[in-house]
Motif scaffolding. Sequence first.
Motif, PDB file in Angstrom:
ATOM      1  N   GLY A 277       2.459   0.501 -13.641  1.00 31.72           N
ATOM      2  CA  GLY A 277       3.440   0.272 -12.589  1.00 31.72           C
ATOM      3  C   GLY A 277       3.898   1.623 -12.063  1.00 31.72           C
TER       4      GLY A 277
ATOM      5  N   TYR B  14       5.467  -0.959  -8.717  1.00 32.70           N
ATOM      6  CA  TYR B  14       4.816  -1.561  -7.552  1.00 32.70           C
ATOM      7  C   TYR B  14       5.018  -0.687  -6.309  1.00 32.70           C
ATOM      8  CZ  TYR B  14       3.613  -5.109  -4.038  1.00 32.70           C
ATOM      9  OH  TYR B  14       3.055  -5.790  -2.988  1.00 32.70           O
TER      10      TYR B  14
ATOM     11  N   MET C 236      -4.039  -6.837  -5.564  1.00 37.01           N
ATOM     12  CA  MET C 236      -3.164  -6.354  -6.623  1.00 37.01           C
ATOM     13  C   MET C 236      -3.648  -6.811  -8.007  1.00 37.01           C
ATOM     14  SD  MET C 236      -0.732  -4.440  -5.396  1.00 37.01           S
ATOM     15  CE  MET C 236      -2.118  -3.763  -4.484  1.00 37.01           C
TER      16      MET C 236
ATOM     17  N   THR D 275      -0.169   3.636 -12.005  1.00 36.73           N
ATOM     18  CA  THR D 275       0.205   2.637 -11.007  1.00 36.73           C
ATOM     19  C   THR D 275      -1.039   2.044 -10.354  1.00 36.73           C
ATOM     20  OG1 THR D 275       1.432   2.179  -8.967  1.00 36.73           O
ATOM     21  CG2 THR D 275       0.526   4.387  -9.207  1.00 36.73           C
TER      22      THR D 275
ATOM     23  N   ASN E 277      12.221  -3.871  -7.230  1.00 38.38           N
ATOM     24  CA  ASN E 277      11.937  -2.957  -6.109  1.00 38.38           C
ATOM     25  C   ASN E 277      13.160  -2.120  -5.742  1.00 38.38           C
ATOM     26  OD1 ASN E 277       9.268  -3.798  -5.901  1.00 38.38           O
ATOM     27  ND2 ASN E 277       9.786  -5.449  -4.489  1.00 38.38           N
TER      28      ASN E 277
ATOM     29  N   SER F 276      -0.663   0.411  -7.389  1.00 44.47           N
ATOM     30  CA  SER F 276      -0.303   0.114  -5.999  1.00 44.47           C
ATOM     31  C   SER F 276       0.451   1.218  -5.283  1.00 44.47           C
ATOM     32  CB  SER F 276       0.544  -1.163  -5.948  1.00 44.47           C
ATOM     33  OG  SER F 276       1.714  -1.010  -6.740  1.00 44.47           O
TER      34      SER F 276
END
Length: 350
Positions: free
Chosen positions: A53, A55, A269, A76, A30, A78
């Motif tokens: 991805g 996240y 998720m 992605t 992250n 999310s």
Amino acid sequence: DGVNLCVAEINERGGIGGKKLEVLAFDDQNSKDVARKKAIEIVKDSSALAVIGHYYSSTSVEGGKIYKQYGIPAVTASATASEVTEGNDWYFRVVPDTNLQGKFAAIYTKEILKQDRVYIVYERDAYGTALQRSFTRTARDLGLQIQNVWGVNTETDDLDNILKKITVDLQDDSNPGALFVALQDHEAAKIVRLIRDEGLDLKIIGGDAIGSESFPRKFKDIPLIKRGNDHYTDGIYATTFFIRDIGNFNAQQFNQAFKRRFGREPDDMAATGYDAATIVVEAIKRAKLGGDLAQIRERIRSQLTTFSNLETAYKGVTGRIYFDEHGNAVKPFPFGVYLQGKLISAPVQL
């Protein structure tokens, strides 16, 4: 696990053209700096055909610069900030963007929850800023009075003290109304705990970070101090991407397959990760795998753009998925409300 389930199912059926699929895992922690380095590894040092991805929105934006430069499609499951896909023909998402979430959350606060006054707290990152901006714009159009807006930067601010001061300010208002929370799950959990411990009576509504099942896990084994045996999250409304109790037929099949393989219920998720993987796999199937790696990646990106309307949409576990001109999924998202620490479908949907 959602991605791994999809790949396992494809490989059990013989793969694609007799070739098995393999998942390469990269951890961006992250962090925007790490995301940039990992993206370079992916495009230069691996034979990956596509990326699933990142996240966070902030890391997706950084990785996306590399994917666009070197030409590899990314999807992605999310990241919702508009900056992820806008101006980047190589990036797609299988979830609605943040602008739509903020707009609908403001409508829900005013029209469904019947609130006339609202406070806003948001993270000064790509996700929180876009969510706050969209909510604020719509709130003003609806006549929803915004009492105050607090922005925080978790990388540089003394977050604990700022959240405590916000709680004090809310206490000073005899009729605080509602609080819209545009924070990531960890920070959102901190302010919710402060509010609940003080016994403040206000509606809380948040974005998908609060609608994610990672949010109630932040309160695991923490009893309430002043409200008996209630769960900290009870009564909180949130946008989300997937709620099992209103899922379609594909969602029910996915639930069963996921439980058989992993021994637990899938969260949002897992569902969106599965959808991202399945639409990537479908694009790979449709693209010719001959030629050099750059050509294959380009053909996969081109195939992803063919999911462009309701008629050509991919039927995923979170609904029909097709992309607008910016690569955003065009579909509604459910509202949930927490009950006994579990997110269930809210009684009214938009």
